[in-house]
Design a protein around this motif. Structure first.
Motif, PDB file in Angstrom:
ATOM      1  N   LEU A  91      -2.847  -7.682  -6.320  1.00 46.31           N
ATOM      2  CA  LEU A  91      -3.902  -8.663  -6.091  1.00 46.31           C
ATOM      3  C   LEU A  91      -5.074  -8.048  -5.336  1.00 46.31           C
ATOM      4  O   LEU A  91      -6.240  -8.235  -5.705  1.00 46.31           O
ATOM      5  CB  LEU A  91      -3.333  -9.847  -5.314  1.00 46.31           C
ATOM      6  N   TYR A  92      -4.771  -7.291  -4.277  1.00 44.12           N
ATOM      7  CA  TYR A  92      -5.832  -6.704  -3.459  1.00 44.12           C
ATOM      8  C   TYR A  92      -6.390  -5.424  -4.060  1.00 44.12           C
ATOM      9  O   TYR A  92      -7.513  -5.033  -3.765  1.00 44.12           O
ATOM     10  CB  TYR A  92      -5.319  -6.460  -2.037  1.00 44.12           C
ATOM     11  N   ASN A  93      -5.625  -4.775  -4.915  1.00 41.11           N
ATOM     12  CA  ASN A  93      -6.136  -3.596  -5.608  1.00 41.11           C
ATOM     13  C   ASN A  93      -7.209  -3.960  -6.616  1.00 41.11           C
ATOM     14  O   ASN A  93      -8.207  -3.264  -6.748  1.00 41.11           O
ATOM     15  CB  ASN A  93      -4.995  -2.869  -6.335  1.00 41.11           C
ATOM     16  N   GLY A  94      -6.990  -5.070  -7.351  1.00 46.43           N
ATOM     17  CA  GLY A  94      -7.820  -5.274  -8.516  1.00 46.43           C
ATOM     18  C   GLY A  94      -8.668  -6.510  -8.616  1.00 46.43           C
ATOM     19  O   GLY A  94      -9.796  -6.443  -9.091  1.00 46.43           O
ATOM     20  N   SER A  95      -8.161  -7.681  -8.194  1.00 42.76           N
ATOM     21  CA  SER A  95      -8.885  -8.911  -8.518  1.00 42.76           C
ATOM     22  C   SER A  95      -9.455  -9.651  -7.317  1.00 42.76           C
ATOM     23  O   SER A  95     -10.471 -10.340  -7.440  1.00 42.76           O
ATOM     24  CB  SER A  95      -7.963  -9.861  -9.302  1.00 42.76           C
ATOM     25  N   PHE A  96      -8.829  -9.515  -6.150  1.00 42.12           N
ATOM     26  CA  PHE A  96      -9.253 -10.329  -5.016  1.00 42.12           C
ATOM     27  C   PHE A  96     -10.683  -9.987  -4.580  1.00 42.12           C
ATOM     28  O   PHE A  96     -11.510 -10.874  -4.361  1.00 42.12           O
ATOM     29  CB  PHE A  96      -8.291 -10.151  -3.835  1.00 42.12           C
ATOM     30  N   ALA A 110      -3.001   2.719  -3.237  1.00 38.86           N
ATOM     31  CA  ALA A 110      -4.209   1.909  -3.374  1.00 38.86           C
ATOM     32  C   ALA A 110      -5.200   2.629  -4.280  1.00 38.86           C
ATOM     33  O   ALA A 110      -5.423   3.829  -4.124  1.00 38.86           O
ATOM     34  CB  ALA A 110      -4.833   1.665  -2.002  1.00 38.86           C
ATOM     35  N   ASP A 111      -5.783   1.894  -5.208  1.00 38.23           N
ATOM     36  CA  ASP A 111      -6.810   2.493  -6.054  1.00 38.23           C
ATOM     37  C   ASP A 111      -8.170   1.814  -5.893  1.00 38.23           C
ATOM     38  O   ASP A 111      -9.129   2.177  -6.564  1.00 38.23           O
ATOM     39  CB  ASP A 111      -6.387   2.501  -7.522  1.00 38.23           C
ATOM     40  N   PHE A 112      -8.248   0.825  -4.992  1.00 37.54           N
ATOM     41  CA  PHE A 112      -9.531   0.128  -4.830  1.00 37.54           C
ATOM     42  C   PHE A 112     -10.577   1.029  -4.192  1.00 37.54           C
ATOM     43  O   PHE A 112     -11.774   0.812  -4.362  1.00 37.54           O
ATOM     44  CB  PHE A 112      -9.354  -1.157  -4.010  1.00 37.54           C
ATOM     45  N   ILE A 113     -10.147   2.068  -3.464  1.00 44.13           N
ATOM     46  CA  ILE A 113     -11.079   2.917  -2.743  1.00 44.13           C
ATOM     47  C   ILE A 113     -12.055   3.594  -3.697  1.00 44.13           C
ATOM     48  O   ILE A 113     -13.276   3.516  -3.533  1.00 44.13           O
ATOM     49  CB  ILE A 113     -10.318   3.965  -1.894  1.00 44.13           C
ATOM     50  N   ASP A 114     -11.541   4.276  -4.713  1.00 46.95           N
ATOM     51  CA  ASP A 114     -12.417   4.954  -5.674  1.00 46.95           C
ATOM     52  C   ASP A 114     -13.266   3.971  -6.461  1.00 46.95           C
ATOM     53  O   ASP A 114     -14.391   4.269  -6.850  1.00 46.95           O
ATOM     54  CB  ASP A 114     -11.579   5.791  -6.640  1.00 46.95           C
ATOM     55  N   THR A 115     -12.722   2.787  -6.708  1.00 43.82           N
ATOM     56  CA  THR A 115     -13.460   1.771  -7.466  1.00 43.82           C
ATOM     57  C   THR A 115     -14.760   1.393  -6.770  1.00 43.82           C
ATOM     58  O   THR A 115     -15.737   1.033  -7.425  1.00 43.82           O
ATOM     59  CB  THR A 115     -12.581   0.522  -7.647  1.00 43.82           C
ATOM     60  N   PHE A 116     -14.766   1.489  -5.445  1.00 41.21           N
ATOM     61  CA  PHE A 116     -15.931   1.074  -4.662  1.00 41.21           C
ATOM     62  C   PHE A 116     -16.992   2.172  -4.537  1.00 41.21           C
ATOM     63  O   PHE A 116     -18.010   1.976  -3.863  1.00 41.21           O
ATOM     64  CB  PHE A 116     -15.500   0.668  -3.246  1.00 41.21           C
TER      65      PHE A 116
END
Length: 497
Positions: A58-63, A282-288
């Motif tokens: 949830l926190y990795n991708g959509s939240f 966690a993969d949200f870091i690179d996404t940002f």
């Protein structure tokens, strides 16, 4: 805890989805199955770890796409070479349809967590466990169920209220059948209150770091009451968190996001990730990071033209919100500048760390921090009646002091620091929450809770058009319909009988 909280073993999965009905009504005794799994403490620990697990996705991708990009805090970097990312662009600009896959993923993740909690809550009474274990496991499951429902009801309004474990195909619930928002809130409150009564203030071993505590449940319930404008009920919960002595502000704001200092004194709840190829990173870091980023000083990796990046990019509205001298700005933002490519773009520094595997880091995502408790309490006290020099000012200024800023007060000669009314204090709190909690998925909910969403987002639309049209043509339908709730996912709506 970091190493096991999200390890959802396949043995537990059998218990979650096992069906009691079969031809002979017999279960093999030499393997784990739904009949013999939920018996021991170790098995229930595995099960509760599995109930935490959906939060990771949830926190990795959509939240963040629905909680930050939906607000005036962040937007996206337009990628002219890849137009496949429209699902996130649509969320940012209020033009998504009911088949948006990000919205569906959010909905599904929450109900996966709820389903796993239901199994634990329903089966725990029959297990012969000691009272302390029963309370700790049950308290976590109740909190997680309430937390998932709180995230759902704020995004969708009426949602299905499912509280039992399906024992057969005939028992399977229909997620197209919704319960009124008021009924969902009633259940959230009941679960949170029960969790508060069961959860410990602190865990005795460091192996349990990352699990929810009494303070976590109190903080969430306080936010629930604030969402319902029941500020008087939120105040004792927030004071309880403070008086528990379990938390403190970090002296250095940036320490809250330092991978080496995770689960520190200010953390009330954060989503746990583990670096490496174990599926828990966690993969949200690179996404940002901007999609054309080529300087590896921050992440340790060259990004280049990557279509998976360039999301949750800070807006100019947020950049302008920081006061001069605010230490949080340098801890939260960094600029990517390239004269060669004509780029000057801020991106989120808050979660960046140099890892060994690109896109798989151990950076946790904060959900509740102690600074949030101070700001929530300041807001609640002000809503009960403006008082110059009262506790509301004290808690607001504790957060500002840590940021290196002068205190707000009544009678201050500086007009930017002078607060003379309840409405001015509301504005001061809203501003402080925006910069203190930037990129932590609070901004959209704050705008909804305070009734400012339409007003703020209409103003934001004007500034976004002025900024974006200088480099790309913003969609003509952008911000034309500032919706307060997301459309119910098409996959679920199609199930209606």
């Amino acid at each position: 805890m970091k190493k096991n909280i999200y390890l959802f073993l396949s043995l537990a999965a059998i218990g979650f989805y096992g069906c009691k009905k079969d031809y002979l009504n017999l279960q093999p005794t030499d393997t784990q199955n739904s009949a013999n799994f939920f018996k021991t403490k170790a098995q229930f620990v595995q099960a509760i770890n599995g109930a935490y697990a959906p939060l990771q996705g949830l926190y990795n991708g959509s939240f963040w796409a629905m909680g930050e990009m939906r607000s005036d805090n962040t937007s996206y970097e337009y990628d002219p070479y890849d137009r496949s990312g429209n699902n996130k662009e649509e969320l940012d600009e209020f033009r998504e349809l009911n088949n948006n896959d990000i919205v569906q993923a959010y909905f599904s993740s929450c109900f996966t967590g709820i389903g796993r909690c239901n199994v634990i809550i329903n089966r725990l009474p029959a297990a012969k466990l000691d009272a302390a274990t029963t309370d700790t496991i049950g308290g976590q499951a109740l909190f997680l169920r309430a937390f998932n429902y709180f995230n759902l009801v704020r995004m969708f309004g009426d949602v299905p209220l499912v509280l039992v474990e399906p024992k057969s195909v005939g028992d399977a619930y229909d997620l197209s059948t919704k319960s009124p928002e008021a009924a969902v809130y009633t259940q959230i409150i009941a679960d949170a209150q029960a969790a508060i009564a069961k959860l410990p203030v602190k865990y005795q071993t460091t192996a349990n770091k990352g699990r929810v505590t009494k303070g976590t449940a109190e903080t969430m319930l306080a936010e629930v009451y604030m969402t319902q404008k029941k500020f008087d009920l939120a105040i004792p919960l927030l004071r309880s968190v403070i008086s528990s002595g379990a938390y403190n502000l970090n002296a250095n704001y940036a320490d809250n996001f330092d991978i080496a200092k995770e689960n520190g004194p200010e953390s009330i709840f954060q989503i746990q990730y583990i670096e490496g190829p174990n599926g828990l990173g966690a993969d949200f870091i690179d996404t940002f990071i901007p999609w054309d980023y080529y300087d590896n000083d921050v992440t340790g990796f060259y990004i280049g033209n990557n279509a998976q990046n360039g999301w949750n990019i800070p807006t100019q509205d947020l950049v302008n919100a920081y006061e001069e001298g605010d230490k949080r700005k340098d801890a939260s933002l960094i600029n990517f500048t390239s004269d060669e490519y004509g780029i000057d773009l801020p991106f989120i520094k808050k979660y960046q760390s140099i890892g060994s595997v690109q896109g798989i880091t151990g950076n946790n995502f904060p959900v509740y921090r102690y600074a949030d408790v101070y700001l929530m309490l300041a807001e609640c006290l002000n809503e009960q009646g403006f008082a110059a020099g009262g506790d509301a000012f004290k808690y607001l200024n504790l957060v500002r002091q840590r940021a290196g800023l002068e205190p707000k007060s009544m009678g201050n000669a500086n007009p930017d620091l002078n607060v003379t009314s309840q409405e001015e204090f509301r504005a001061a709190i809203a501003h402080e929450r925006q910069v203190e909690l930037a990129f932590e998925n609070h901004r959209w909910f704050d705008l909804l809770r305070t009734g400012k969403a339409v007003e703020v987002m209409k103003a934001h639309a004007i500034s976004e058009r002025a900024y974006k049209n200088s480099s790309w043509q913003i969609n003509s339908a952008a911000y034309s319909n500032i919706r307060l709730l997301f459309q119910y996912p098409l996959n679920e709506a199609n199930l209606e009988h």
